[in-house]
Design a protein around this motif. Structure first.
Motif, short mmCIF file in Angstrom:
data_model
loop_
_atom_site.label_atom_id
_atom_site.label_comp_id
_atom_site.label_asym_id
_atom_site.label_seq_id
_atom_site.Cartn_x
_atom_site.Cartn_y
_atom_site.Cartn_z
N ASN A 91 -35.65 61.46 47.83
CA ASN A 91 -36.45 62.65 47.45
C ASN A 91 -35.53 63.83 47.11
N HIS A 92 -34.55 63.52 46.27
CA HIS A 92 -33.51 64.49 45.90
C HIS A 92 -33.86 65.27 44.64
N GLY A 93 -35.00 64.94 44.03
CA GLY A 93 -35.43 65.72 42.87
C GLY A 93 -35.18 65.06 41.53
N ILE A 94 -34.35 64.01 41.49
CA ILE A 94 -34.14 63.30 40.21
C ILE A 94 -35.16 62.16 40.15
N ARG A 167 -26.63 57.79 24.82
CA ARG A 167 -26.35 59.23 24.62
C ARG A 167 -27.36 60.13 25.33
N ASP A 168 -28.65 59.91 25.07
CA ASP A 168 -29.68 60.82 25.59
C ASP A 168 -29.72 60.80 27.11
N ILE A 169 -29.65 59.59 27.70
CA ILE A 169 -29.78 59.50 29.15
C ILE A 169 -28.54 60.07 29.83
N LEU A 170 -27.37 59.92 29.22
CA LEU A 170 -26.15 60.49 29.82
C LEU A 170 -26.27 62.01 29.94
N VAL A 171 -26.77 62.63 28.88
CA VAL A 171 -26.93 64.09 28.89
C VAL A 171 -27.97 64.49 29.92
N GLU A 172 -29.10 63.78 29.92
CA GLU A 172 -30.19 64.12 30.86
C GLU A 172 -29.73 63.92 32.31
N TYR A 173 -29.10 62.78 32.58
CA TYR A 173 -28.69 62.48 33.95
C TYR A 173 -27.61 63.46 34.44
N ASN A 175 -27.15 66.55 33.57
CA ASN A 175 -27.79 67.84 33.87
C ASN A 175 -28.47 67.81 35.24
N GLU A 176 -29.12 66.68 35.53
CA GLU A 176 -29.79 66.53 36.83
C GLU A 176 -28.76 66.53 37.98
#
Length: 357
Positions: A91-94, A167-173, A175-176
């Protein structure tokens, strides 16, 4: 094996640009000698019948709203950091969907067409690169994994530097993880009895980079290692592991399994945080076993300015020192620490020993 023969075998392996996965894809049934590791003399806790040694799992669900719960969590993090140097968080928010997509993204990268993947293969430091065993040409035995590296902060990679398949998931992850890092350093600051922003204010969240590892199934797992025994040279590491286990933590002269838990992230204390906490928090050695099943996937995010070196000087935090608890370490800069590790510690010796007073 003679050094010259070893050098030739390493170069032949490196030149394929196909990594360990390439060996498995070629159908090998015996692993090359460069992957052989000497046996480890320490037992696994599970083999000795210790069932109660488990790494703490800490639930962060209510720490924003419930002050009492936050105090309980800080106490658990303090205890885990002092005793184990490792804990898992839930439950860390990601969102779990983001974690799953990140694991899938790593699989997509390593399992894409070899010719596309080879374009990223290098031993040079770039914003993103793929390699097998970044320390391949050192004396350390070669390990059973391929990896990609990505620098995330303070200089975020340009989209064109990243492979299209993840690419997209690397950026999203990333940031999280940066957001989560700020929260974790707040809790760790409080666990040290400091102001919540203390560790962030001294630069612990300034740098972040990731190594994503791909461990193919191994035909002779007892002869090699997925990752050799080491501690992390950073402030903390946040690790996401797929569903296949193999991670072990060294604790009380035994190896303790840290099995994957759906939706959880593993957090461990690095050498820098052990040093600045004056040994209050422990940076534990850990390793990953090679496995007859696979592939195992993990994504380790390291909070460290090691790849964007600053001249900032670190040492034991003055607020933690007293007559009864004098400084145990000399001051250091991150580049100096890393340089010592590179030249003197490739056999697994802790670089902390060099900085002890």
């Amino acid at each position: 094996m003679a050094d010259s023969d070893r050098e030739k075998e390493l170069k032949a392996f490196d030149d394929t640009k196909l990594g360990v996965k390439g060996l498995v894809d070629a159908g090998i049934t015996k692993i090359p000698r460069i992957f052989h590791h000497p046996p480890d003399n320490f037992k696994k806790a599970s083999d000795l019948g210790y069932k109660d040694y488990t790494i703490p799992v800490i639930d962060l669900a209510s720490i924003r709203e419930d002050l009492r719960e936050r105090e309980r969590v800080v106490e658990r993090i303090k205890e885990a950091s002092e005793t184990w140097g490792f804990f898992q968080i839930v439950n860390h928010g990601i969102p779990v969907s983001t974690l799953e997509e990140m694991v899938d993204g790593v699989l997509r990268f390593f399992e894409q067409d070899s010719e596309v993947k080879k374009e990223f293969y290098t031993r040079e430091l770039r914003p993103f690169f793929y390699t097998s065993n970044y320390n391949l040409y050192t004396t350390a035995p070669t390990t059973w994994k391929d990896s990609f590296y990505c620098n995330l902060a303070p200089n975020a990679p340009k989209p064109e530097d990243l492979p299209a398949v993840c690419r997209d998931i690397l950026v999203e992850y990333s940031n999280e993880v940066l957001k989560l890092g700020t929260l974790l350093f707040e809790l760790l600051s409080e666990a040290l009895g400091l102001d919540p922003t203390y560790l962030t204010n001294i630069g612990c969240t300034e740098g972040l980079f990731a190594f994503s590892h791909y461990y193919p199934a191994c035909p002779e797992p007892e002869l090699t290692m997925g990752t050799a025994k080491h501690s992390d040279m950073d402030f903390i590491t946040v690790l996401l592991q797929g569903h296949i286990g193999g991670l072990q933590v060294f604790h009380k002269d035994m190896w303790i399994d840290l099995p994957p838990l759906t939706g959880a992230l593993v957090v461990n204390i690095g050498d820098f945080l052990q040093l600045i906490s004056n040994d209050k928090f422990k940076s534990a050695q850990h390793r990953v076993l090679a496995n007859p099943i696979g592939p195992r996937v993990s994504i380790a995010c390291f909070f460290s300015t090691g790849l964007n070196p600053t001249s900032r000087i670190y040492g034991p935090i003055k607020e933690l020192l007293s007559e009864d608890n004098p400084a145990k370490y000399r001051e250091f800069t991150v580049p100096k620490f890393l340089a010592h590790h590179r030249t003197k510690c490739l056999n697994g010796t802790s670089p902390l020993l060099h900085f002890r007073i």
